[in-house]
Design a protein around this motif. Structure first.
Motif, PDB file in Angstrom:
ATOM      1  N   VAL A 541      18.192 -34.663  12.531  1.00 32.15           N
ATOM      2  CA  VAL A 541      17.517 -35.571  11.609  1.00 32.15           C
ATOM      3  C   VAL A 541      16.185 -35.959  12.236  1.00 32.15           C
ATOM      4  O   VAL A 541      16.146 -36.616  13.282  1.00 32.15           O
ATOM      5  N   VAL A 542      15.108 -35.539  11.615  1.00 33.62           N
ATOM      6  CA  VAL A 542      13.778 -35.834  12.145  1.00 33.62           C
ATOM      7  C   VAL A 542      13.481 -37.315  11.937  1.00 33.62           C
ATOM      8  O   VAL A 542      13.618 -37.829  10.818  1.00 33.62           O
ATOM      9  N   PRO A 543      13.103 -38.043  12.979  1.00 30.87           N
ATOM     10  CA  PRO A 543      12.767 -39.466  12.801  1.00 30.87           C
ATOM     11  C   PRO A 543      11.705 -39.649  11.711  1.00 30.87           C
ATOM     12  O   PRO A 543      10.779 -38.844  11.602  1.00 30.87           O
ATOM     13  N   TRP A 544      11.870 -40.703  10.936  1.00 33.88           N
ATOM     14  CA  TRP A 544      11.004 -40.890   9.778  1.00 33.88           C
ATOM     15  C   TRP A 544       9.523 -40.920  10.152  1.00 33.88           C
ATOM     16  O   TRP A 544       8.685 -40.313   9.480  1.00 33.88           O
ATOM     17  N   GLY A 545       9.188 -41.569  11.237  1.00 32.06           N
ATOM     18  CA  GLY A 545       7.790 -41.639  11.660  1.00 32.06           C
ATOM     19  C   GLY A 545       7.219 -40.269  11.958  1.00 32.06           C
ATOM     20  O   GLY A 545       6.072 -39.952  11.588  1.00 32.06           O
ATOM     21  N   LEU A 546       8.013 -39.429  12.654  1.00 30.14           N
ATOM     22  CA  LEU A 546       7.563 -38.068  12.955  1.00 30.14           C
ATOM     23  C   LEU A 546       7.505 -37.227  11.682  1.00 30.14           C
ATOM     24  O   LEU A 546       6.570 -36.440  11.481  1.00 30.14           O
TER      25      LEU A 546
END
Length: 721
Positions: A541-546
């Motif tokens: 799960v890619v962090p939202w900020g990234l």
């Protein structure tokens, strides 16, 4: 429109300036590269853009570029130039692909494959093609380049037929209304020469048959009666050795007949008449004896185009001997007059048809024919005027009709495939319009979506190669500048229908209809990810900020491609290889290893981050997202609780198109409808759970009240009363 406007800008400075195409390629392609025996090109005609192919003073044929005669606009929106050499008899000596801008060939399919296929047209009989309407040959298709190959095929055949009719090659009748002036014979060309020179340069043509050849020809007829009566003698013995020459041409007549006999000939001929000399030896006579009784030479006839001529006794003179001392000895030497009303043109090819007969009964005979072809060498004619060649002899109305016929034929041949695609689009449209009903059962909808993606991958992608690409948009932009025509786009019906459906879907649902359901490479990514999930491959799960900083990359890639197109369109098309579509879908991984490795790396990344390429790298997705913002409807239903506090949809969205605050980003949404499944799921959605629990509480309360009431009714007191 925004996308098309951007894509049209790079091509604004690249419109053609109307300069002749043939002139350029005569400098780039030596004559001997086109035809091995050729030594040079002759002067370009002032009437039609052709150049004679010469071997010394001998004419071997004509060279031309297909795009000077017919429209050759390819899928790129630019012409596909094929250089063709055609003989005076109407046969293609060589076909050579000299220039194109087709992106699938430039960066997808090795160019040598297209060149090799183009070269297979060498030897094609254009006379036969003219008789069959261009359908006298088989069309080979290279997978992934269907449109390009069909345009090459159509342009070669149609341009060659058009030129052959215009020049009367192979005896084809010249086009009605042709403004090509007749060739003029040199009146002062009186060079002394000998028999061998005349025979060597084609002034004298020959037909030789031995007894074995004649017996074999009769055997091929299948007539048992003629097969049982073969010609006697050794197979290698001469049956007939026949020569022909157009002796009304001064240089030929004076050398073969001599001055005195040539003067007799000119006194015999009237204005507009010509004469041929026929010489023969062997066991068979080309004259026979029938003309003595009937006055007609029934064993020979002259044929030119649609005209034929049988000679009568009054059109005949015997010749005592040839003036050339080195000439062979002949038993038959005869001059035949061609009347002025026979419409004979010495500049065009003609042939003598020789009739061979064999007795099969007391009064019955069977017949076969052989042809002695003749074309007067080029050096007997006045040269064509030196002038700039015609820029084009394309008849726009005729060309439009021919191209229209071609794409209509393709649509007819692909009617089954078209019906399947239309059915898919109908099902998908119904799914979007009735999304609440379709997504009510989560399991059923999951298998419906997986099945649809399999059909998209296998049928639309691998079987039909209908993978849309950002290169299609570049081709469309180029065509608007070069001169827009629907024909090239209509030649691939499935791609055309898909683009039309995408244009319509952008107004209703944005990019998601195509990217989420109809893109074969997108389907491949999702299906492989589902297999990975089945085998418990961990998902990242890619962090939202990234994530927010990664998804703009695809827009940057798209704008870079547009910028490169300003510098060089071929360069932009080359860098468009950032799309792995050609490798994975059109060419099915049969390609050089760097391209395969790139596609495989993207698919491997997609095993851990679902739709990795779609999310962060796809320039086509970016191009569709820009106009997708004008969509007229917002179909996806949301609760006010979505995003605050509920995050289930956001966490379940496999492309992370839902903001933590609950809003759906239409630029990133693939319209998978998973959020609509959750919207109705009373086991996972807090709003639906609350409603379900409230409903269940009411049901329990009602059930308890009903039970208490039943107990009251069943008590002994109520019974005694």
């Amino acid at each position: 429109m925004f996308v098309l406007t951007i894509l049209c800008l790079p091509f604004a400075s690249q419109a053609q300036n109307g300069t002749p195409v043939l002139t350029k390629f005569l400098k780039e392609v030596p004559a001997q590269e086109l035809v091995a025996e050729a030594t040079a090109y002759g002067p370009i005609s002032s009437d039609v853009p052709i150049a004679p192919l010469m071997r010394g003073n001998d004419l071997l044929g004509y060279a031309f570029i297909t795009s000077d005669f017919v429209s050759t606009t390819g899928y790129s929106g630019k012409p596909i130039h094929v250089m063709v050499a055609i003989s005076p008899e109407g046969k293609l000596l060589r076909t050579k692909l000299v220039k194109h801008s087709e992106p699938i060939v430039l960066i997808g399919i090795p160019n040598h494959k297209i060149e090799a296929l183009t070269d297979t047209y060498s030897g094609l009989n254009i006379v036969h093609e003219a008789e069959t309407g261009g359908a006298g040959h088989d069309l080979d298709i290279i997978s992934g380049a269907t449109v390009t190959i069909m345009i090459i095929d159509d342009s070669i055949v149609r341009s060659a037929i058009k030129l052959s009719r215009k020049l009367g090659l192979g005896g084809l009748q010249a086009e009605i209304g042709s403004d090509l002036p007749p060739r003029k014979l040199k009146s002062d060309y009186l060079e002394d020469t000998d028999w061998h020179t005349l025979a060597g340069d084609g002034s004298i043509r020959r037909l030789t048959l031995d007894i074995g050849q004649v017996n074999s020809a009769f055997e091929k007829t299948g007539d048992e009666r003629s097969i049982k009566r073969p010609e006697p003698g050794e197979p290698s013995n001469t049956y007939i050795d026949m020569h022909a020459a157009l002796v009304s041409v001064p240089a030929i007549g004076r050398n073969l007949l001599g001055e005195a006999e040539y003067k007799n000939l000119t006194d015999w001929l009237e204005e507009g008449e010509h004469a041929i000399l026929l010489l023969g030896r062997g066991v068979y006579s080309f004259k026979g004896s029938g003309y003595v009784r009937g006055g007609i030479f029934d064993r020979i006839q002259l044929i030119q185009g649609d005209n034929s001529l049988r000679f009568r006794d009054r059109m005949h003179r015997r010749l005592g001997a040839l003036a050339e001392e080195d000439a062979p000895k002949f038993t038959e030497l005869d001059i035949f007059k061609i009347p002025a009303d026979a419409e004979f043109d010495p500049a065009k090819a003609w042939h003598i048809q020789l009739l061979l007969n064999r007795a099969v009964g007391p009064i019955e005979k069977t017949f076969i024919t052989f042809d002695l072809g003749y074309k007067l060498p080029e050096h007997y004619f006045e040269p064509r005027p030196m002038a700039p060649p015609a820029t084009s002899v394309v008849d726009k109305d005729e060309d439009a009709a021919a191209r229209s016929f071609l794409w209509k034929r393709v649509w007819t041949e692909k009617r089954v495939e078209i019906a399947i695609l239309v059915a898919m689009l109908t099902v998908l449209t119904g799914t979007f319009f009735f999304q609440m009903q379709v997504t009510r059962n989560a399991r059923a909808f999951y298998w419906f979506r997986m099945s649809f993606l399999v059909v998209t991958l296998v049928f639309v992608g691998w079987h039909q190669n209908a993978q849309l690409s950002v290169v299609n948009l570049m081709a469309l932009g180029s065509s608007f500048v070069e001169g827009f025509s629907w024909d090239a786009f209509l030649l691939d019906p499935l791609v055309f229908i898909l683009w039309c459906s995408v244009a319509a879907a952008l107004l209703f649902w944005g990019r998601g209809a195509f990217c989420g359901w109809l893109c074969p490479f997108g389907a491949l990514q999702e299906l492989t990810n589902q297999i990975a999930r089945f085998f418990k491959v961990p998902q990242i799960v890619v962090p939202w900020g990234l994530h927010e900083r990664l998804w703009p990359i695809k827009y940057i890639i798209f704008m870079v491609l547009v910028g490169l197109a300003v510098v060089s369109v071929p360069m932009a098309e080359g860098y468009a290889e950032v799309e792995p579509f050609k490798t994975a879908i059109i060419l099915k991984f049969v390609r050089a290893w760097p391209f395969v490795a790139f596609a495989v790396v993207l698919l491997i990344a997609g095993l851990f981050i679902e739709r990795f390429y779609c999310r962060y790298l796809c320039p086509l997705g970016a191009a569709l997202a820009i106009p997708g913002r004008i969509r007229m409807f917002d179909w996806l239903k949301r609760y006010k609780e979505c995003g605050s506090p509920c995050q289930i949809c956001a966490k379940d969205c496999f492309v992370q198109a839902i903001h933590p605050t609950g809003e759906i980003n239409p630029n990133e949404c693939l319209s998978c409808l998973n959020c609509q499944v959750l919207y109705q799921d009373d086991q996972r959605c807090p709003v639906r759970i609350k409603i379900r629990r409230s409903r269940e509480k009411i049901q329990r309360s009602n059930a308890q009240s009903a039970g208490a009431f039943e107990k009251v009714l069943a008590s002994p007191i109520n019974k005694t009363q």
